[in-house]
Design an enzyme around this catalytic site. Structure first.
Site, PDB file in Angstrom:
ATOM      1  NE  ARG A 246     -16.363   5.336  -9.245  1.00  0.00           N
ATOM      2  CZ  ARG A 246     -15.240   5.424  -9.935  1.00  0.00           C
ATOM      3  NH1 ARG A 246     -15.098   4.427 -10.726  1.00  0.00           N
ATOM      4  NH2 ARG A 246     -14.814   6.353 -10.378  1.00  0.00           N
ATOM      5  CB  ALA A 247     -16.943  -0.795  -4.138  1.00  0.00           C
TER       6      ALA A 247
END
Length: 353
Positions: A246-247
């Site tokens: 997700r980052a």
């Protein structure tokens, strides 16, 4: 006090000493799919003022606050009971997510909300859609808003699973700079004395900023990420030892939003560097033996090169592997030590055979 004076919001362009927060809010306004902004900091650091100021820049200007005691029905919507009783009709009654569409949904002390409500909030913020299927109602509506959640670290933290789903995070602190404190207070006093005159003085800057946000939203889909940009984002995320992907995704989207805001024709690695801290502030899990990027980056921003392999490093690696395989490895065996008489100490009697 007139209604116009009561409705006036502090101008976004007049905020003092809030550059990181302003940038994060602008990026979320350009691309709400980032997942919102989590603002952590002590009381009195203009968290709600900045969020309300952002709403005034958006086309609809909606600023919706979610109370701590709100139910899930109030948030997502439910069956319109009056219509059901009066007309025997099944009709949807919009909730706060519908009201916030096109504006800002502000959640003060989000860390004190129930996990279920935070989960619903983050789902809607990332997808831009709210779907309700309950009480005989099946309804879907657009819910594209900028989610701004605030929290005071002294009052508890969010669970890591929920923390990671916020797109960006900004950590505020108290200002102890004399000049900055004076400028903040003077601006606030001027606004309180005559909100309309204060807003009029910043009207041109506000209009220009609103136009830049609208133009950046329109330019998003035309910007792509090069392999160099992907590599830079991956470098940051690997060094921060983040969980999952997700980052990386949020960092690329945030870098694209920044490029669009600046009017760039393409996303550059430098855009990634500028948004990295806001993306990683709540996701970073740096390993103990891993140097921080801020102190060891090269001019291109790449992580420091690993040391050249040699006998010493090979031996260290072998010892580390051996110690992990056998925790007692490396301990010296017990050795007999000759006993000697110490003056003043009475010897124990010998055992009888």
């Amino acid at each position: 006090m007139s209604e116009a004076r009561m409705r006036a919001a502090f101008p976004f362009t007049a905020l003092v000493g809030q550059a990181p927060l302003q940038r994060a809010l602008l990026l979320a306004a350009i691309d709400p799919a980032l997942g919102g902004v989590l603002v952590s900091g002590p009381r009195g650091t203009a968290k709600s003022t900045a969020a309300r100021a952002l709403a005034a820049l958006l086309p609809h200007g909606a600023f919706v606050t979610l109370p701590l005691g709100a139910s899930e029905e109030k948030l997502i919507g439910s069956l319109d009971l009056e219509a059901a009783l009066r007309e025997s009709a099944v009709r949807f009654s919009p909730g706060l997510l519908a009201r916030a569409h096109g504006g800002v949904l502000y959640v003060d002390e989000v860390n004190l909300l129930s996990d279920a409500l935070v989960d619903v909030l983050l789902d809607a913020a990332a997808s831009g859609v709210n779907t309700v299927e309950r009480d005989g109602v099946s309804h879907t509506h657009a819910a594209r808003f900028v989610l701004v959640g605030t929290m005071n670290p002294e009052e508890g933290e969010l669970r890591p699973q929920l923390l990671d789903r916020f797109g960006l995070m900004v950590e505020l602190s108290n200002s102890f700079d004399l000049d900055e404190r004076q400028r903040i207070v003077k601006a606030r006093l001027a606004f309180d004395a005559d909100p309309l005159a204060f807003c009029a003085a910043h009207e041109a800057a506000q209009r220009e900023l609103a136009q830049r946000i609208a133009a950046a939203r329109g330019a998003l889909d035309g910007l792509e990420w090069s392999d160099a940009v992907h590599e830079r984002a991956a470098q940051w995320c690997v060094e921060a030892a983040v969980d999952g992907m997700r980052a990386d995704l949020v960092m690329l989207r945030a870098a694209r939003a920044l490029a669009a805001f600046e009017g760039a024709t393409q996303v550059a690695p430098d855009h990634v560097d500028q948004v990295a801290e806001a993306v990683l502030a709540h996701r970073r899990r740096v390993m103990p033996d891993q140097p921080p990027m801020s102190g060891g980056r090269s001019e291109r921003g790449a992580p420091p090169e690993p040391p050249e392999p040699g006998p010493a490093s090979n031996r260290a690696s072998a010892e580390q592997l051996q110690s992990e395989a056998n925790p007692d490895w490396g301990e010296l065996p017990a050795e007999p030590v000759a006993a000697r008489h110490v003056k003043g100490v009475i010897p124990l009697p010998a055992k009888k055979r």
